[in-house]
Design an enzyme around this catalytic site. Structure first.
Site, short mmCIF file in Angstrom:
data_model
loop_
_atom_site.label_atom_id
_atom_site.label_comp_id
_atom_site.label_asym_id
_atom_site.label_seq_id
_atom_site.Cartn_x
_atom_site.Cartn_y
_atom_site.Cartn_z
N GLY A 11 0.85 -1.21 0.00
CA GLY A 11 0.00 0.00 0.00
C GLY A 11 0.87 1.24 0.00
O GLY A 11 1.88 1.30 0.69
N THR A 125 4.62 2.26 6.43
CA THR A 125 3.21 1.87 6.52
C THR A 125 2.48 2.91 7.35
O THR A 125 3.01 3.38 8.37
CB THR A 125 2.99 0.49 7.17
OG1 THR A 125 1.62 0.39 7.57
CG2 THR A 125 3.84 0.23 8.38
N ASP A 127 0.05 2.15 9.04
CA ASP A 127 -0.42 1.41 10.22
C ASP A 127 0.56 1.47 11.40
O ASP A 127 0.18 1.18 12.53
CB ASP A 127 -0.65 -0.06 9.86
CG ASP A 127 -1.86 -0.26 8.96
OD1 ASP A 127 -2.47 0.74 8.55
OD2 ASP A 127 -2.20 -1.42 8.67
N MET A 169 -8.09 3.07 9.38
CA MET A 169 -7.31 1.90 8.96
C MET A 169 -6.54 1.34 10.14
O MET A 169 -6.45 1.97 11.21
CB MET A 169 -6.40 2.25 7.79
CG MET A 169 -7.15 2.28 6.47
SD MET A 169 -6.05 2.44 5.07
CE MET A 169 -7.17 2.13 3.71
N GLU A 222 -10.27 -0.69 11.55
CA GLU A 222 -10.92 -1.63 10.62
C GLU A 222 -10.74 -3.09 11.04
O GLU A 222 -11.57 -3.94 10.74
CB GLU A 222 -10.36 -1.44 9.20
CG GLU A 222 -8.86 -1.70 9.14
CD GLU A 222 -8.22 -1.52 7.78
OE1 GLU A 222 -8.95 -1.29 6.81
OE2 GLU A 222 -6.98 -1.63 7.71
N HIS A 272 -9.13 5.23 2.20
CA HIS A 272 -7.87 5.65 1.56
C HIS A 272 -7.57 7.14 1.66
O HIS A 272 -6.46 7.56 1.31
CB HIS A 272 -7.85 5.18 0.11
CG HIS A 272 -7.76 3.70 0.01
ND1 HIS A 272 -8.86 2.88 0.12
CD2 HIS A 272 -6.69 2.87 -0.12
CE1 HIS A 272 -8.48 1.61 0.04
NE2 HIS A 272 -7.17 1.58 -0.11
N GLN A 274 -6.88 8.44 4.25
CA GLN A 274 -5.76 8.45 5.20
C GLN A 274 -4.42 8.19 4.53
O GLN A 274 -3.37 8.44 5.11
CB GLN A 274 -5.96 7.36 6.27
CG GLN A 274 -7.17 7.57 7.13
CD GLN A 274 -7.66 6.26 7.75
OE1 GLN A 274 -7.31 5.95 8.88
NE2 GLN A 274 -8.45 5.49 7.02
O1 F6P Z 1 -1.32 -1.81 5.19
C1 F6P Z 1 -1.79 -0.54 5.04
C2 F6P Z 1 -3.25 -0.53 4.73
O2 F6P Z 1 -3.57 0.82 4.53
C3 F6P Z 1 -4.14 -1.18 5.77
O3 F6P Z 1 -4.42 -0.38 6.86
C4 F6P Z 1 -5.36 -1.54 4.95
O4 F6P Z 1 -6.04 -2.64 5.50
C5 F6P Z 1 -4.79 -1.87 3.63
O5 F6P Z 1 -3.56 -1.21 3.52
C6 F6P Z 1 -5.69 -1.51 2.46
O6 F6P Z 1 -5.12 -1.98 1.29
P1 F6P Z 1 -5.63 -1.66 -0.18
O7 F6P Z 1 -5.14 -0.29 -0.54
O8 F6P Z 1 -5.00 -2.72 -1.00
O9 F6P Z 1 -7.11 -1.72 -0.15
#
Ligand code: F6P
Length: 342
Positions: A11, A125, A127, A169, A222, A272, A274
């Site tokens: 991501g 990340t 996260d 997220m 989430e 997204h 965020q």
């Molecule tokens: O790992 C970062 C993250 O933003 C998570 O918080 C989230 O679950 C995931 O990526 C979302 O991924 P994608 O952009 O593939 O939907």
């Protein structure tokens, strides 16, 4: 001239471009040639590259996303892909590769290093759940965006005397939720590390609504789960690294809260938002420092390492440590958020 490859995987997040810029500027000054590999590990499998020079990184410091593109491709998913990637590493005549990513991308980087390739990792990340670094870039931007959103939710919740649930997220760790909850003055913060006790949540909200003139704010990750039940999914299908797509806990929670308490309840899923847009100054500086350290490690032949923030210092740790486990929430920090519940 020795060549260094650089890629961004997984991501995206704000702060990737400052790392790329720092790698290119410092790399060129240190006598290296820099090659960008497009779309993460997919680009190494497909030999899809772009030459990077000073003009390629002009004006990208404040730009979100990644100029190299990204993907969730896992080159260890099948042997053929892995062999192609290793062949391309050699065909490109790479002296070393800088992989910027989270647990999945750096997991691949670690395996490639164990196979004898010169690899250095840069942790990213939103996260903030990567082990062996105090913070990852992207996180600061994400919590600033989420906090601004929660500030906005306060005023509308107050006007309508509602409970507003904000889903943020955070797949396995509640860092975004807890920081946003503390900074945004949430009445309840729910995270993946602690199962949700819905009776306790409703009791807390009744207390909060009484004190707050009839409104309350809930921030939920989430990846949070009810006491009984599993993660709430948007899609069951697994990606190349075995992850499902999360989302929907906020809606389920709001429905139950409204039913149990009688408070009118609404949900906002930040998603997204965020991850997009301009990186904060903190993320620009952290990304820049990481990028420079990555070149320094390569220059001194120190491979198999991940750059990391330890206190206020940038240090190098073994890549294997970075991917050995996830960094879940600091319990004491969650206790701070809990002081403001109810
Ligand atoms: O790992 C970062 C993250 O933003 C998570 O918080 C989230 O679950 C995931 O990526 C979302 O991924 P994608 O952009 O593939 O939907």
């Amino acid at each position: 001239m020795k060549r260094i490859g650089i890629l961004t995987g997984g991501g995206d997040c704000p702060g990737l471009n400052p790392v790329i810029r720092a790698v290119v500027k410092k790399g060129i000054k240190s006598g290296f040639e820099i090659v960008g590999i497009k779309d993460g590990w997919k680009g190494l499998i497909e030999n899809s590259t772009i030459k990077l020079n000073e003009s390629s990184v002009l004006n990208i410091l404040s730009k979100g996303g990644t100029i190299l593109g990204t993907s969730r491709t896992n080159l260890y998913k099948n042997l053929q892909d892995k062999e192609k990637a290793v062949k391309n590493f050699k065909r490109l005549n790479l002296y070393a590769l800088i992989a910027i990513g989270g647990e999945d991308t750096l997991g691949v980087a670690n395996k490639l290093n164990k196979e004898g390739l010169n690899v250095v990792g840069v942790p990213k990340t939103i996260d903030n759940d990567l082990n062996a670094t105090d913070f990852t870039f992207g996180f600061d931007t994400a919590i600033n965006i989420a906090t601004e959103c929660v500030d906005r939710l306060h005023t509308t919740a107050e006007s309508h005397h509602r409970v507003l649930v904000c889903e943020v997220m955070g797949r396995h760790a509640g860092w975004i939720a807890v920081y946003t909850g503390i900074a945004g003055g949430a009445d309840v913060v729910l995270i993946p590390e602690e199962r949700i006790d819905i009776k306790e949540v409703c009791d807390t909200l009744r207390k909060s609504c009484k004190k707050n003139k009839g409104y309350a704010i809930v921030v939920v990750s989430e990846g949070a789960q009810f006491k009984k039940g599993d993660m709430v999914l948007q899609e069951k299908e697994l990606d190349a690294f075995g992850h499902v797509r999360l989302g929907g806990i906020g809606n389920q929670l709001a429905e139950i809260i409204e039913k149990e308490t009688g408070f009118e309840t609404r949900v906002t899923v930040l998603g997204h938002i965020q991850r997009g847009g301009t990186p904060t100054a903190m993320d620009r500086v952290l990304g820049t420092r990481f990028g420079i350290m990555a070149i320094e490690l390569i220059d001194s032949g120190n491979f198999g390492k991940m750059v990391s923030l330890s206190g206020s210092k940038i240090v190098a740790v073994p890549l294997s440590r970075g991917v050995s486990k996830l960094k879940t929430i600091d319990k004491k920090l969650y206790e701070v958020a809990k002081v403001f519940f109810g």
